[in-house]
Design a protein around this motif. Structure first.
Motif, short mmCIF file in Angstrom:
data_model
loop_
_atom_site.label_atom_id
_atom_site.label_comp_id
_atom_site.label_asym_id
_atom_site.label_seq_id
_atom_site.Cartn_x
_atom_site.Cartn_y
_atom_site.Cartn_z
N LEU A 44 0.99 -1.15 0.06
CA LEU A 44 -0.01 0.06 0.16
C LEU A 44 0.81 1.14 -0.04
CD1 LEU A 44 -2.88 1.27 0.44
CD2 LEU A 44 -2.41 1.03 2.91
N MET A 45 0.57 2.16 -0.74
CA MET A 45 1.52 3.36 -0.88
C MET A 45 0.28 4.61 -1.03
SD MET A 45 4.42 4.54 -3.47
CE MET A 45 3.21 4.60 -5.06
N PRO A 46 0.57 5.56 -0.23
CA PRO A 46 -0.44 6.76 -0.14
C PRO A 46 0.16 7.67 -1.25
CG PRO A 46 1.12 6.93 1.55
CD PRO A 46 1.15 5.57 0.97
N ALA A 47 -0.73 8.58 -1.68
CA ALA A 47 -0.31 9.46 -2.48
C ALA A 47 -0.02 10.93 -1.99
CB ALA A 47 -1.55 10.06 -3.47
N GLY A 77 -4.40 6.82 -3.24
CA GLY A 77 -3.08 5.73 -2.77
C GLY A 77 -3.43 4.48 -3.87
N VAL A 78 -2.66 3.80 -3.89
CA VAL A 78 -2.62 2.53 -4.69
C VAL A 78 -2.31 1.40 -3.79
CG1 VAL A 78 -1.26 1.25 -6.59
CG2 VAL A 78 -1.85 3.59 -6.93
N ALA A 79 -2.96 0.13 -4.03
CA ALA A 79 -2.63 -0.90 -3.35
C ALA A 79 -2.46 -2.13 -4.43
CB ALA A 79 -3.75 -1.30 -2.42
N GLU A 112 -12.14 0.34 -6.88
CA GLU A 112 -11.95 1.31 -5.78
C GLU A 112 -11.33 0.81 -4.42
OE1 GLU A 112 -15.13 1.99 -8.75
OE2 GLU A 112 -14.81 0.40 -7.29
N MET A 113 -10.39 1.37 -4.06
CA MET A 113 -9.82 1.09 -2.45
C MET A 113 -10.96 1.32 -1.61
SD MET A 113 -6.45 2.41 -0.81
CE MET A 113 -5.57 2.10 -2.35
#
Length: 314
Positions: free
Chosen positions: A175-178, A300-302, A287-288
């Motif tokens: 998981l990486m936040p923007a 963010g992307v996971a 969608e997260m």
């Protein structure tokens, strides 16, 4: 035997996949300054939540999962009649009370279901197993998607149980936040000092993004990457590398804190999509979870995959 599958709304899976496999969602209620949002994994509502969050900036949120009593009522009013066996897979128990609530409800359900089924002329016993997915968001989605795949293949309960036990040891979610603002704000509210002011200030100034891994029931930062786009490229390249080596399960899950169309335009995603097609691996994008958005903000992307080789980011 009619086998059912239940999970909570932290689980990142596309709505059409949930509907196709008749996966039952335990909703989570999000309380914010601008009102209450009930997360039932509705794509349009979730995208709208992220748009409003992005416009509002850093905000206070509280999440409220189904109580043990609400879960008990759902099963006794519906699921003990719809299915003969149910697998319930929850978000990592160290991050939420959902597993505990489901386990508590299960004890009551298994002592109270018989008269309800007998009245409906269902004489077979009802079974219910509750599992901690040992993961979050896209990682939880992968475990649930794999169970759905096995149910569709008419696997036995014992085969499904064995697969779940291996998935909880091999599924690796990243998981990486923007943006670090919401992450730091929520961490401070909960007394978590892992995102301190200095690291936040430096990270924001230098555009350094933390990468958090969920693996075997533990979430921990595993890398700091300069630039969001660079981080996405690294995460998707990592998934491709493990895909080439051979995955434990033929599924990769990706989720995004907003409209997933943003991800489909990313070159790194297109490369991953082509690799999945070549190797016969299903790639699920959605969608997260809003619960993720509450903690890390929008954008963010996971990504998650199951590999018997522990993944390492360069």
């Amino acid at each position: 035997m009619r086998i059912g599958l239940v999970t909570d709304s932290c689980c990142d899976l596309p709505r059409d996949f949930l509907d196709k496999h008749q996966i039952v969602i335990l909703p989570i209620t999000i309380h914010g300054s601008d009102g209450t949002f009930i997360d039932n994994r509705d794509p349009a509502a979730t995208r709208d939540f992220y748009r409003r969050q992005a416009a509002a900036g850093v905000a206070d949120f509280e999440s409220e999962p189904f109580s043990a009593e609400q879960i008990r009522e759902l099963f006794l009013s519906r699921l003990v009649l719809d299915f003969d066996a149910v697998f319930c897979l929850t978000v990592m128990q160290s991050r939420s009370q959902i597993f505990n609530h489901c386990s508590q409800a299960a004890r009551a359900i298994l002592t109270e279901y018989r008269p309800i089924r007998e009245q409906a002329s269902l004489n077979k016993p009802f079974t219910l197993r509750v599992f901690d997915s040992a993961n979050i968001f896209a990682g939880q989605g992968l475990v649930v998607a794999e169970v759905a795949r096995l149910i569709s293949l008419q696997a036995s309960n014992s085969e499904i149980t064995k697969h779940i036990e291996r998935l909880t040891q091999t599924t690796q979610g990243f998981l990486m936040p923007a943006d670090l603002g919401q992450l730091r704000h929520q961490a401070r509210r909960k007394g978590d000092k892992s995102v301190g002011f200095l690291s936040y200030a430096l990270g924001s100034a230098l555009d350094i993004k933390p990468v958090v891994r969920a693996y075997r029931g533990i979430t921990a930062p595993v890398a700091r990457i300069h630039g969001f786009n660079t981080g996405v490229e690294k995460l998707f390249s990592l998934a491709r590398a493990h895909l080439e080596r051979g995955l434990f399960a033929p599924t990769i899950c990706v989720s995004y804190g907003g409209d997933p169309a943003v991800v489909t335009d990313m070159p790194a995603y297109q490369k991953l999509k082509q690799a999945c097609k070549s190797h016969g691996v299903q790639l699920l994008l959605c969608e997260m979870s809003t619960t993720a958005g509450v903690n890390i903000g929008s954008g963010g992307v996971a990504i998650a995959f199951a590999s018997e080789i522990e993944a390492e980011l360069d």
